[in-house]
Scaffold this active site. Structure first.
Site, PDB file in Angstrom:
ATOM      1  N   HIS A 298      38.327  31.044  41.545  1.00  0.00           N
ATOM      2  CA  HIS A 298      37.681  31.956  40.606  1.00  0.00           C
ATOM      3  C   HIS A 298      37.007  31.227  39.436  1.00  0.00           C
ATOM      4  CE1 HIS A 298      41.043  34.107  42.605  1.00  0.00           C
ATOM      5  NE2 HIS A 298      40.054  34.961  42.819  1.00  0.00           N
TER       6      HIS A 298
ATOM      7  N   ASP B  48      40.350  28.587  38.285  1.00  0.00           N
ATOM      8  CA  ASP B  48      41.337  28.156  39.272  1.00  0.00           C
ATOM      9  C   ASP B  48      40.568  27.720  40.518  1.00  0.00           C
ATOM     10  OD1 ASP B  48      40.758  30.425  40.823  1.00  0.00           O
ATOM     11  OD2 ASP B  48      42.511  31.544  40.142  1.00  0.00           O
TER      12      ASP B  48
ATOM     13  N   SER C 109      38.459  40.081  43.925  1.00  0.00           N
ATOM     14  CA  SER C 109      38.854  39.510  42.637  1.00  0.00           C
ATOM     15  C   SER C 109      37.694  39.201  41.713  1.00  0.00           C
ATOM     16  CB  SER C 109      39.653  38.224  42.868  1.00  0.00           C
ATOM     17  OG  SER C 109      38.924  37.322  43.677  1.00  0.00           O
TER      18      SER C 109
END
Length: 361
Positions: A339, A336, A45
């Site tokens: 991340h 978040d 990610s």
């Protein structure tokens, strides 16, 4: 003697051929004129610009507040409030503003020519990690790259495609999910391996994929290590009873061990592949610096994320109905619970482009 209709068809075919040849010449001139004609991202990610939007997984960010500071405030699957390292790498190298995901059906020839992202949020080196969240394993990302290479050869020819790939930079960011989604979250691998054994298991897999990319023509590879995993907001929360809201040092030690092994792996590969240039991008140290000296980087909050309470919200738990989401993400390290914010990615990418990437040129 040809009829008027036959002549028009002949002219039309000839014109089409001229356009195709001219376009191909433009593509070739572009490749030859660029020091770094393209970049590619593999891994998780930290690089995924939206591939997970096109597969059946819950690990995606195609809804607000993800993307709220992106252009037109549109969520794109990037797990941040805006751009990722992938985009800043492409922009900083003068290639293009945004790096598109390979699985986007709207990809154009120019997108292929300048590089794409193969990364998938939630994946890892261990196939079990990808299976847990139904995302794209690394072996499949490499299969997609092989598919991509054929498309590129169709545009510019095999020789020019090989030249472009040789001069492109391959960025790899992988390993985080193997520990936080797999090893420390579920019992399967912990029953099979000690932390050190699992680290060795992962690095053996990494070596195989690394060699495969080299055999496919990659000669410039930038390896991004894993951050201090125990300092991610979600890990602070999960271990809050033991570490009183501080970083989980047990998980941090695992990250340190992986990074040490990764650095050693790279050192061992260099003699075997003399034409290969490798840069080690120390993501771990930069995040640690942000945490130790937030004011130096104009950050106010480093232990909690912007989204919701900042303690556990991630992917579908971070949505437009999530209460308490911060109004200004630029003051936060994390968007978040795993991340980073766009600002953090921008700062990190700037350091890498200045300090590390020149080693590959």
């Amino acid at each position: 003697m040809k009829s008027r209709a036959e002549s028009l068809i002949s002219y039309s075919v000839l014109y089409s051929l001229i356009i195709i040849i001219a376009q191909k010449c433009d593509y070739i001139l572009f490749i030859r004129g660029q020091k770094v004609p393209a970049i590619f991202l593999f891994g998780d990610s930290y690089g995924d610009t939206g591939n997970n939007d096109f597969i059946g997984t819950i690990v995606t960010g195609d809804f607000p507040p993800y993307g709220r500071d992106f252009e037109d405030h549109i969520p794109t699957g990037r797990l941040s409030n805006g751009k990722l390292m992938s985009d800043y790498f492409a922009e900083g190298l003068g290639i293009k503003e945004l790096l598109p995901p390979y699985l986007d059906p709207k990809l154009k020839a120019q997108d292929l020519l300048t590089g794409v992202c193969f990364s998938s949020s939630g994946t890892g080196l261990d196939n079990l990690t990808a299976h847990i969240l139904n995302v794209i394993p690394v072996w499949k990302q490499i299969e997609y790259f092989k598919e991509y290479r054929k498309k590129l050869a169709g545009l510019v020819g095999e020789e020019e495609a090989a030249t472009m790939i040789k001069r492109a930079i391959f960025f790899i960011s992988i390993g985080t999910n193997d520990f936080i989604v797999n090893y420390f979250a579920l019992p399967t691998r912990r029953l099979q391996f000690t932390v050190q054994e699992y680290t060795d298991f992962l690095l053996n897999i990494y070596t195989v994929y690394f060699k495969e990319l080299y055999n496919l023509g990659a000669t410039r590879i930038a390896v991004i290590n894993v951050p201090p995993l125990g300092c991610l907001p979600i890990e602070r929360t999960l271990g809050s009873f033991l570490n009183k809201g501080g970083c989980d040092e047990k998980i941090n030690q695992a990250a340190d061990g992986f990074n040490s092994g990764l650095n050693a792996m790279i050192g061992g590969l260099k003699p075997a592949f003399p034409s290969l240039k490798i840069a080690y991008l120390d993501y771990h140290t930069l995040i640690s610096e942000f945490i130790a000296n937030p004011s130096k980087y104009d950050l106010d909050v480093i232990a909690k994320a912007c989204c919701g309470t900042g303690t556990f919200e991630i992917v579908f738990l971070c949505n437009k109905f999530t209460p308490f989401t911060c109004p200004d993400a630029s003051k936060y390290l994390f968007f978040d619970s795993v991340h980073l914010t766009q600002k953090a990615y921008q700062n990190i990418s700037s350091v890498f482009l200045t300090r590390n990437v020149p080693q590959l040129l």
